[in-house]
Write a protein that holds these residues in place. Structure first.
Motif, PDB file in Angstrom:
ATOM      1  N   VAL A   1       6.360   8.311  20.804  1.00 41.33           N
ATOM      2  CA  VAL A   1       5.651   9.146  21.769  1.00 41.33           C
ATOM      3  C   VAL A   1       4.811   8.245  22.665  1.00 41.33           C
ATOM      4  O   VAL A   1       4.438   7.135  22.275  1.00 41.33           O
ATOM      5  CB  VAL A   1       4.758  10.182  21.049  1.00 41.33           C
ATOM      6  N   PRO A   2       4.504   8.690  23.879  1.00 43.53           N
ATOM      7  CA  PRO A   2       3.679   7.864  24.765  1.00 43.53           C
ATOM      8  C   PRO A   2       2.339   7.524  24.114  1.00 43.53           C
ATOM      9  O   PRO A   2       1.655   8.395  23.571  1.00 43.53           O
ATOM     10  CB  PRO A   2       3.484   8.756  26.000  1.00 43.53           C
ATOM     11  N   THR A   3       1.984   6.263  24.161  1.00 39.58           N
ATOM     12  CA  THR A   3       0.764   5.784  23.508  1.00 39.58           C
ATOM     13  C   THR A   3       0.098   4.740  24.377  1.00 39.58           C
ATOM     14  O   THR A   3       0.770   3.855  24.932  1.00 39.58           O
ATOM     15  CB  THR A   3       1.074   5.194  22.121  1.00 39.58           C
ATOM     16  N   ALA A   4      -1.210   4.834  24.507  1.00 42.49           N
ATOM     17  CA  ALA A   4      -1.996   3.897  25.312  1.00 42.49           C
ATOM     18  C   ALA A   4      -2.849   3.024  24.401  1.00 42.49           C
ATOM     19  O   ALA A   4      -3.297   3.461  23.337  1.00 42.49           O
ATOM     20  CB  ALA A   4      -2.892   4.654  26.297  1.00 42.49           C
ATOM     21  N   HIS A   5      -3.062   1.800  24.839  1.00 40.38           N
ATOM     22  CA  HIS A   5      -3.951   0.880  24.117  1.00 40.38           C
ATOM     23  C   HIS A   5      -5.193   0.641  24.967  1.00 40.38           C
ATOM     24  O   HIS A   5      -5.099   0.311  26.151  1.00 40.38           O
ATOM     25  CB  HIS A   5      -3.252  -0.451  23.841  1.00 40.38           C
ATOM     26  N   ILE A   6      -6.366   0.827  24.372  1.00 39.89           N
ATOM     27  CA  ILE A   6      -7.631   0.642  25.066  1.00 39.89           C
ATOM     28  C   ILE A   6      -8.444  -0.390  24.296  1.00 39.89           C
ATOM     29  O   ILE A   6      -8.774  -0.182  23.122  1.00 39.89           O
ATOM     30  CB  ILE A   6      -8.433   1.963  25.154  1.00 39.89           C
ATOM     31  N   SER A   7      -8.742  -1.501  24.948  1.00 41.92           N
ATOM     32  CA  SER A   7      -9.540  -2.553  24.327  1.00 41.92           C
ATOM     33  C   SER A   7     -10.964  -2.470  24.863  1.00 41.92           C
ATOM     34  O   SER A   7     -11.188  -2.576  26.072  1.00 41.92           O
ATOM     35  CB  SER A   7      -8.942  -3.929  24.611  1.00 41.92           C
ATOM     36  N   LEU A   8     -11.940  -2.284  23.980  1.00 42.35           N
ATOM     37  CA  LEU A   8     -13.317  -2.182  24.447  1.00 42.35           C
ATOM     38  C   LEU A   8     -13.770  -3.468  25.116  1.00 42.35           C
ATOM     39  O   LEU A   8     -14.508  -3.437  26.103  1.00 42.35           O
ATOM     40  CB  LEU A   8     -14.255  -1.834  23.294  1.00 42.35           C
ATOM     41  N   ASP A   9     -13.344  -4.630  24.611  1.00 44.63           N
ATOM     42  CA  ASP A   9     -13.731  -5.894  25.248  1.00 44.63           C
ATOM     43  C   ASP A   9     -13.228  -5.960  26.684  1.00 44.63           C
ATOM     44  O   ASP A   9     -13.938  -6.434  27.576  1.00 44.63           O
ATOM     45  CB  ASP A   9     -13.190  -7.079  24.445  1.00 44.63           C
ATOM     46  N   ASP A  10     -12.002  -5.479  26.912  1.00 40.03           N
ATOM     47  CA  ASP A  10     -11.469  -5.486  28.277  1.00 40.03           C
ATOM     48  C   ASP A  10     -12.297  -4.581  29.186  1.00 40.03           C
ATOM     49  O   ASP A  10     -12.617  -4.949  30.322  1.00 40.03           O
ATOM     50  CB  ASP A  10     -10.003  -5.026  28.280  1.00 40.03           C
TER      51      ASP A  10
END
Length: 295
Positions: A139-148
């Motif tokens: 399924v569509p999945t996003a990655h979110i990096s807090l450092d970024d």
């Protein structure tokens, strides 16, 4: 009749067909039909009155007195959802706990929409694992990096390595809130997300409370914590402000050990490669969905 952009519309009570800027037609109780002599005793009888035309260009009919062109159709059309691209805004309420996966696949969450928080010290590999896990789901999945997200601040960036102060804390809180909004926005549109952050068990400022407040109880936290020697080795391969001193890495790793006994699932990936860690993460998430941890 179409008018050039910016040109004034015809004044009211005048026919659109054949309309000119000539003198106005006589008006009043003794005015006759347009183009004919004035009636001696007012308007013609109803049986003699001309029928109203069906439009400005109706053949064989003269425009009725008082007929005015209608506004363009698009001016009366209500706004369409297409103008937003069918993008749903995140709900006002927190993200609920997801439904368990089918019994036939108790360790597979590939078809479930999830919000995951991957916790770990610097050098644990959480960003790499999170990105790999997101890339290999069905399924569509996003990655979110807090450092970024935190480093979106260019001028005036408050680097925590230079000292944790009011400004670095404020930028961290702002980045966490931004990540939480992004997570809820993705989930509202059917896209799973995984966020990685170095959350400390003994520090409320960078603890789980903020994530629960900004995302909701449906956020599934998982700790990834390899041995100290592995963390030091991976940190040595970093560059720029992402690389920490060995003393700082050891201090952070020691504080992360406080997650043992917290009730959160912990993955020791000291002997795992990235694909294996992502697979183990999926198994841990399936168990967390079936029996959500208290946090």
């Amino acid at each position: 009749m179409q008018h050039a952009v910016g040109a004034p519309l015809p004044p009211p009570h005048r026919p659109a067909a054949g309309w000119t800027h000539g003198a106005p037609q006589p008006a009043g109780p003794h005015a006759g039909p347009p183009g004919g002599p004035p009636g001696p005793q007012g308007p013609p009888h109803a049986s003699q009155a001309p029928q109203a035309p069906q439009g400005p260009h109706a053949p064989g009919h003269a425009p009725a007195p008082g007929w005015a062109p209608q506004a363009p159709q698009h001016a009366q059309r209500p706004p369409s959802r297409e103008t937003t691209g069918h993008i749903q805004l995140p709900p006002g309420g927190p993200v609920p706990v997801p439904a368990p996966p089918p019994a036939a696949a108790p360790t597979d969450t590939g078809s479930t929409t999830l919000a995951v928080l991957l916790i770990g010290p610097a050098g644990a590999g959480k960003t790499t694992v999170a990105k790999h896990w997101a890339q290999h789901r069905r399924v569509p999945t996003a990655h979110i990096s807090l450092d970024d997200v935190r480093e979106w601040v260019c001028s005036g960036f408050a680097d925590p390595q230079s000292g944790w102060n009011d400004q670095s804390e404020a930028q961290y809180r702002l980045a966490r809130r931004t990540c939480g909004f992004a997570a809820r926005n993705f989930l509202a549109n059917g896209i799973s997300c995984i966020v990685d952050d170095a959350v400390f068990p003994d520090r409320p400022v960078v603890g789980l409370g903020g994530w629960k407040r900004h995302v909701g109880p449906g956020l599934l936290p998982v700790v990834i914590l390899p041995g100290l020697e592995i963390v030091l080795e991976r940190n040595a391969q970093r560059s720029g402000n992402r690389r920490l001193s060995d003393e700082e890495v050891a201090r952070i790793h020691g504080r992360m050990a406080g997650w043992y006994g917290s009730g959160l699932p912990i993955i020791d990936n000291s002997q795992y490669d990235v694909p294996t860690t992502a697979r183990v993460l999926d198994e841990v998430l399936a168990r967390s969905i079936a029996s959500p941890p208290a946090w």
